[in-house]
Write an enzyme that holds these catalytic residues in place. Structure first.
Site, PDB file in Angstrom:
ATOM      1  N   HIS A 193       0.679  -1.102   0.026  1.00 67.65           N
ATOM      2  CA  HIS A 193      -0.025   0.488   0.062  1.00 67.65           C
ATOM      3  C   HIS A 193       0.953   1.376   0.137  1.00 67.65           C
ATOM      4  O   HIS A 193       0.712   2.208  -0.344  1.00 67.65           O
ATOM      5  CB  HIS A 193      -1.028  -0.043   1.459  1.00 67.65           C
ATOM      6  CG  HIS A 193      -1.696  -1.273   0.400  1.00 67.65           C
ATOM      7  ND1 HIS A 193      -2.115  -2.184   1.031  1.00 67.65           N
ATOM      8  CD2 HIS A 193      -2.889  -1.022  -0.267  1.00 67.65           C
ATOM      9  CE1 HIS A 193      -2.701  -3.281  -0.107  1.00 67.65           C
ATOM     10  NE2 HIS A 193      -3.661  -2.294   0.007  1.00 67.65           N
ATOM     11  N   GLU A 435      -9.530 -11.936  -6.495  1.00 65.96           N
ATOM     12  CA  GLU A 435      -8.294 -11.982  -5.776  1.00 65.96           C
ATOM     13  C   GLU A 435      -8.163 -13.661  -5.150  1.00 65.96           C
ATOM     14  O   GLU A 435      -6.320 -13.462  -4.739  1.00 65.96           O
ATOM     15  CB  GLU A 435      -7.842 -11.087  -4.847  1.00 65.96           C
ATOM     16  CG  GLU A 435      -9.306 -10.473  -4.421  1.00 65.96           C
ATOM     17  CD  GLU A 435      -9.168  -9.199  -3.275  1.00 65.96           C
ATOM     18  OE1 GLU A 435      -7.597  -8.070  -3.350  1.00 65.96           O
ATOM     19  OE2 GLU A 435      -9.811  -8.802  -2.558  1.00 65.96           O
ATOM     20  N   ASP A 459      -3.815  -9.189  -5.614  1.00 66.77           N
ATOM     21  CA  ASP A 459      -3.736 -10.224  -4.558  1.00 66.77           C
ATOM     22  C   ASP A 459      -3.950 -11.207  -5.228  1.00 66.77           C
ATOM     23  O   ASP A 459      -2.959 -12.685  -4.652  1.00 66.77           O
ATOM     24  CB  ASP A 459      -4.902 -10.166  -3.820  1.00 66.77           C
ATOM     25  CG  ASP A 459      -4.678  -9.605  -2.364  1.00 66.77           C
ATOM     26  OD1 ASP A 459      -3.067  -9.566  -1.799  1.00 66.77           O
ATOM     27  OD2 ASP A 459      -5.176  -8.227  -2.077  1.00 66.77           O
ATOM     28  N   CYS A 506      -8.645  -4.142 -11.605  1.00 64.00           N
ATOM     29  CA  CYS A 506      -8.020  -2.844 -10.567  1.00 64.00           C
ATOM     30  C   CYS A 506      -7.086  -2.469 -10.079  1.00 64.00           C
ATOM     31  O   CYS A 506      -6.830  -2.046  -8.921  1.00 64.00           O
ATOM     32  CB  CYS A 506      -9.514  -2.318  -9.767  1.00 64.00           C
ATOM     33  SG  CYS A 506     -10.099  -3.572  -8.877  1.00 64.00           S
TER      34      CYS A 506
HETATM   35  C1  PEP Z   1      -5.532  -5.640  -5.536  1.00 63.45           C
HETATM   36  O1  PEP Z   1      -5.493  -7.390  -4.392  1.00 63.45           O
HETATM   37  O2  PEP Z   1      -5.478  -6.236  -5.980  1.00 63.45           O
HETATM   38  C2  PEP Z   1      -6.349  -4.236  -5.367  1.00 63.45           C
HETATM   39  C3  PEP Z   1      -6.944  -4.483  -6.145  1.00 63.45           C
HETATM   40  O3  PEP Z   1      -6.351  -4.714  -3.533  1.00 63.45           O
HETATM   41  P1  PEP Z   1      -5.680  -3.965  -2.331  1.00 63.45           P
HETATM   42  O4  PEP Z   1      -4.082  -4.202  -3.062  1.00 63.45           O
HETATM   43  O5  PEP Z   1      -6.096  -2.874  -1.852  1.00 63.45           O
HETATM   44  O6  PEP Z   1      -5.461  -5.172  -1.887  1.00 63.45           O
HETATM   45 MG    MG Z   2      -6.406  -7.150  -3.095  1.00 66.74          MG
END
Ligand code: PEP
Ligand code: MG
Length: 577
Positions: A193, A435, A459, A506
């Site tokens: 993140h 995911e 993920d 996404c």
């Molecule tokens: C992902 O896992 O690709 C996703 C968009 O969620 P995050 O990155 O918030 O886990």
């Molecule tokens: Mg994710």
């Protein structure tokens, strides 16, 4: 000091020239301790001195804030300073020392935590906010007592290059972006993140330079080359001059590519590709991509839970979702329900300590175990949906049981709202993030049970390749272009397209030009990405034909390793980026 180069993972491109700010946030668990009867008076006096010192610090900060025109922040600090002098609180600390023989730090811990807890449960939002102040005060008192200097990324005195072991999403959420020239951390991968935030704030970042905290000193000049992933220490004038030129040319290139922000994402042969925005809050800077996008493809709501030390209320969430709904009007806004756990910890909710948090009580699983957490959020979304076009998306779904259970809970919430006569949207589209490989493999079954899905490639790759997405020691095994990823994504896109249901990507791959060419080639027509990726992805789309993308995807599907796939795609789009 000698000239050194350290290699890391460049996760957000750019160049940072500046001085190091070593960020070591004070975070100490105070164990309960007692003292002897004959030392209580001395401890009480020490507490009073400590309190006065903390008070002086706060007054100095307040004055500084007033001088720099930050009157709102100054008011908050002033309120904290007054709370420190609260008679009831002080006499409780003194009583715990004198009568119960608690050490100064234990007495502070107990008193401030007790009142923070009481305040956090209050009905009034104003009182609940005081809980955060009390926790801040407790940390301040402990920090001074243990002789640690104050550090905060929310109020940096001057521009700096932040060097940290790791940055928690709560650190990055509060970051004063105008002062941060670059970020360097010891751990964290390209889909952590910290990386996602750095990219969305367009802050150059290199993550995963093992042991860098010990190698640097506060204030030392460095160059962060977050294009190549190299940190230079003690740069010579020639290196500095070189990088000043690189920085200028990088900024020029970024300016050039930004011209594509406003173009319609239509391929050369007339196919419109949906370009949506990933956001982390309702703040104006997050919504700045609205004029250039078809909607919000991912609202990571957990960031709202990370900012304060109390959980956001239904009303606070409702107002935030309503703001985004109103901004986007008829365009869809996909609200992802709370996705905490894994690397995302929040102060306001104690998560269980787990050996493998990414495989543990994360996201939807955590919500199932804490229904009120989920219900509050669903109520807020359903109500806010009256003001726009909101869709609900569930993260970390592993089975149809998960989907059915979550839907049942949503129906329960609707019944409650009906009983209370509260206005809401009953037919809100409900979809999932894909995911977990187990759900990806049964995409055709899933497509019958949901209104839409979005592929979370960050993920998906982590779980498919069995690689912790944050651990730099295994980052070379985190292969987003692994042939298995391609096959799985193709399977999902085909299943959803055949069912006539909306499917998008996404995860970070949705903002990478090489991956986007492939995704369009396998039939995907909907993407969602951080603001910084939009111009380059629009540039790519407007240069492609579907035929070319299909041929490229077909070729990439025949590659045998991640490296071959990536090279093949990069070669294929060479003239389009
Ligand atoms: C992902 O896992 O690709 C996703 C968009 O969620 P995050 O990155 O918030 O886990
Ligand atoms: Mg994710």
């Amino acid at each position: 000091m000698c000239l050194m180069k350290y290699k890391g993972n460049p996760v957000s491109p750019g160049i940072g020239l500046g001085n190091v700010y070593l960020y070591k946030p004070f975070n100490m668990e105070v164990a309960e301790a007692t003292i002897t009867k004959d030392s209580t008076e001395a401890a009480v006096q020490q507490y009073l001195d400590l309190r006065d010192k903390a008070h002086e610090e706060l007054i100095a900060i307040k004055e500084e804030l007033l001088l720099t025109g930050n009157n709102d922040k100054a008011c908050i600090v002033d309120a904290q300073a007054s709370m420190l002098l609260d008679v009831m609180m002080n006499s409780e600390v003194e009583k715990l020392i004198r009568d119960s023989l608690f050490s100064l730090e234990s007495a502070v811990e107990k008193t401030y935590s007790k009142y923070a807890d009481i305040f956090s449960k209050a009905k009034s939002q104003q009182i609940r906010e005081r809980a955060t102040d009390l926790k801040d005060l407790k940390t301040r008192l402990h920090r001074i007592w243990f002789g640690v200097e104050e550090q905060s990324l929310a109020s940096l005195e001057k521009e700096a290059i932040i060097v940290a072991h790791d940055l928690f999403p709560s650190d990055t959420a509060r970051l004063d972006r105008s002062k941060v020239l670059a970020i360097v951390t010891e751990i964290g991968g390209s889909t952590s993140h910290s990386a996602i935030i750095a990219r969305s704030y367009e802050i150059p970042a290199i993550l995963g330079i093992d042991g860098i905290m010990k190698k640097l000193t506060d204030g030392e000049p460095v160059i962060v080359d977050a294009i190549e992933g190299v940190l230079h220490t003690s740069p010579e004038k020639s290196t500095y001059d070189h990088y000043t030129k690189v920085l200028l040319s990088y900024l020029e290139q970024a300016r050039e590519i930004k011209q594509y922000l406003d173009v319609e994402p239509v391929t050369q042969d007339g196919t419109r590709i949906e370009v949506n925005l990933n956001i982390g809050s309702e703040k104006p800077e997050e919504l700045s991509g609205s004029p250039y996008t078809d909607g919000v493809g991912l609202f990571r709501t957990e960031f709202m839970y990370m900012e304060g030390s109390t959980l956001p209320t239904e009303e606070e969430q409702y107002l935030a979702y309503r703001k985004v709904a109103l901004e986007f009007g008829k365009r869809p806004v996909i609200i992802r329900t709370l996705d905490i756990g894994g690397d995302k910890q929040i102060e306001s909710f104690k998560l269980p300590k787990e050996e493998n948090p990414f495989l543990g009580l994360r996201a939807l699983r955590l919500c199932f175990g804490n229904p009120s957490l989920f219900q509050t959020q669903i109520r807020a979304v359903l109500r806010a949906a009256c003001h726009g076009n909101l869709w609900l998306m569930l993260p970390m779904v592993g089975s149809l049981d998960d989907i059915r259970k979550a839907k049942e809970m949503i129906e329960e919430v609707k019944k409650d709202l009906d009983k209370e006569g509260v206005e809401y949207v009953a037919n809100i589209p409900v979809g999932i993030m894909i995911e977990i490989p187990a759900i990806a493999l049964i995409a055709e079954l899933v497509s019958e049970e949901v209104d839409f899905a979005s592929i979370g490639t960050n993920d998906l790759c982590q779980y498919l390749t069995a690689v912790d997405r944050l651990n730099p020691a295994v980052s070379e095994y985190y292969q987003s272009y692994h042939p298995a990823m391609l096959r799985l994504i193709k399977h999902i896109v085909s299943a959803f397209s055949a069912a006539g249901k909306s499917i998008s990507v996404c995860g970070e791959l949705g903002g990478e030009p090489a991956a986007v060419a492939l995704l369009i080639g396998i039939g995907l027509r909907k993407l969602s990405m951080g603001m910084s990726s939009i111009p380059k992805i629009k540039k790519l789309i407007t240069g492609l034909t579907i035929e070319k993308a299909e041929a490229l995807a077909e070729k990439a599907m025949t590659c045998k390793t991640a490296n071959e796939v990536e090279q093949c795609l990069k070669e294929g789009i060479k003239n389009l980026i």
